[in-house]
Design an enzyme around this catalytic site. Structure first.
Site, PDB file in Angstrom:
ATOM      1  N   ASP A 189       0.862  -1.191   0.000  1.00  0.00           N
ATOM      2  CA  ASP A 189       0.000   0.000   0.000  1.00  0.00           C
ATOM      3  C   ASP A 189       0.894   1.235   0.000  1.00  0.00           C
ATOM      4  O   ASP A 189       0.811   2.098   0.871  1.00  0.00           O
ATOM      5  CB  ASP A 189      -0.912  -0.017   1.220  1.00  0.00           C
ATOM      6  CG  ASP A 189      -2.017   1.041   1.140  1.00  0.00           C
ATOM      7  OD1 ASP A 189      -2.285   1.552   0.030  1.00  0.00           O
ATOM      8  OD2 ASP A 189      -2.624   1.346   2.189  1.00  0.00           O
ATOM      9  N   LEU A 190       1.740   1.327  -1.020  1.00  0.00           N
ATOM     10  CA  LEU A 190       2.833   2.307  -1.024  1.00  0.00           C
ATOM     11  C   LEU A 190       2.393   3.633  -1.639  1.00  0.00           C
ATOM     12  O   LEU A 190       2.849   4.036  -2.696  1.00  0.00           O
ATOM     13  CB  LEU A 190       4.046   1.730  -1.764  1.00  0.00           C
ATOM     14  CG  LEU A 190       5.379   2.454  -1.555  1.00  0.00           C
ATOM     15  CD1 LEU A 190       5.786   2.428  -0.091  1.00  0.00           C
ATOM     16  CD2 LEU A 190       6.464   1.834  -2.417  1.00  0.00           C
TER      17      LEU A 190
END
Length: 283
Positions: A189-190
């Protein structure tokens, strides 16, 4: 819910001097705990047990084995509340180049297969992490199709979307049959809200949702909502260059993230999803 003195013995952090409510996202209650042993970040999930945080603990420990994330102190259950204690981070500023190198170091931890060995089902976007040898199989069956099923339940799927998705999935299968990928440790979930810098300028990664996958997926997320400078990509590429033509495949992975937003927020993201899916079929 208050973390009062009845919690102090359970937390076992020495003499606690103050507990302050802080922002911690939409899912958990969050507190800053000041004790004579240091400062701590406490997450609490009411009406749950410590298994709620198992995946986050695993994610943070895996990233800390090669990069930098908040350190896990302890997790547990107290009065039907699950909790997780991390070290408290005081934020500063730092170099996007260094941040890119940190992400590259994380991606340089490899596995023989794609997945994680256990599923993550207590999230709004469930993840199926059964180990697989082929990235195309994993991405289609355990990421895209899982979310399509969720979107269908909400009445947000239609014939045109289905037709385009099947074309896209055929393309993926053909490509990854002849372009093998080395599985990398993924943040999962960058986006720019999950990265930062400590006061000593060291970059740090937050709120991971790890698995071993195709690192182009993390990079595609950094490009979806912005917030990462060109120095980030320079730092990354110098340490761990991406495969040829990776830019052409960015839409392949943004399709997943916009499908996830369609599932979470509804048709607000419908047009964006349709556009990126069309790009993925045509690229």
């Amino acid at each position: 819910m208050l973390v009062d003195e009845s919690w102090y013995e359970e937390l076992d952090l020495g003499k606690i001097e103050d507990v302050q409510t802080v922002s911690g996202g939409d899912i958990n209650l969050a507190f800053r705990v000041i004790a004579d042993t240091g400062e701590y970040f406490l997450k609490v999930q009411p009406d749950n047990n410590e298994s709620f945080f198992d995946h986050e603990v695993e994610s943070l420990n895996l990233i800390n084995s090669v990069a930098n994330a908040p350190k896990v102190i302890r997790s547990g259950t107290f009065r039907d509340n699950s909790y997780l204690i991390l070290n408290y981070i005081h934020f500063g500023t730092g170099s996007q180049y260094d941040l890119g190198q940190l992400v590259a170091k994380m991606h340089q931890r490899h596995s023989l297969r794609f997945g994680l060995g256990h599923d993550v089902l207590n999230a709004s976007n469930p993840k199926i992490n059964t180990w697989r040898a082929n990235w195309g199989d994993f991405y289609i069956q355990q990421r895209l199709n899982v979310l399509i099923n969720e979107v269908q339940k909400k009445g947000l799927w239609n014939g045109q979307r289905d037709k385009m998705m099947r074309r896209f999935e055929e393309k993926l299968m053909e490509y990854y049959q002849v372009h093998p990928i080395i599985p990398s440790l993924m943040h999962g979930d960058l986006w720019n809200g999950n990265v930062g810098f400590e006061q000593n300028r060291q970059p740090i990664l937050f709120d991971p949702d790890v698995f071993f996958g195709n690192r182009e997926m993390d990079i595609a997320m950094t490009l979806l909502f912005g917030g990462f400078g060109k120095e980030f990509y320079q730092g990354y590429q110098e340490l761990y260059p991406l495969d040829k033509d990776w830019q052409k495949r960015v839409s392949w992975y943004q399709t997943y993230y916009l499908l996830a937003h369609l599932n979470l927020f509804g048709e607000t993201y419908g047009a964006d999803f349709d556009n990126i899916l069309k790009q993925s079929v045509e690229n």
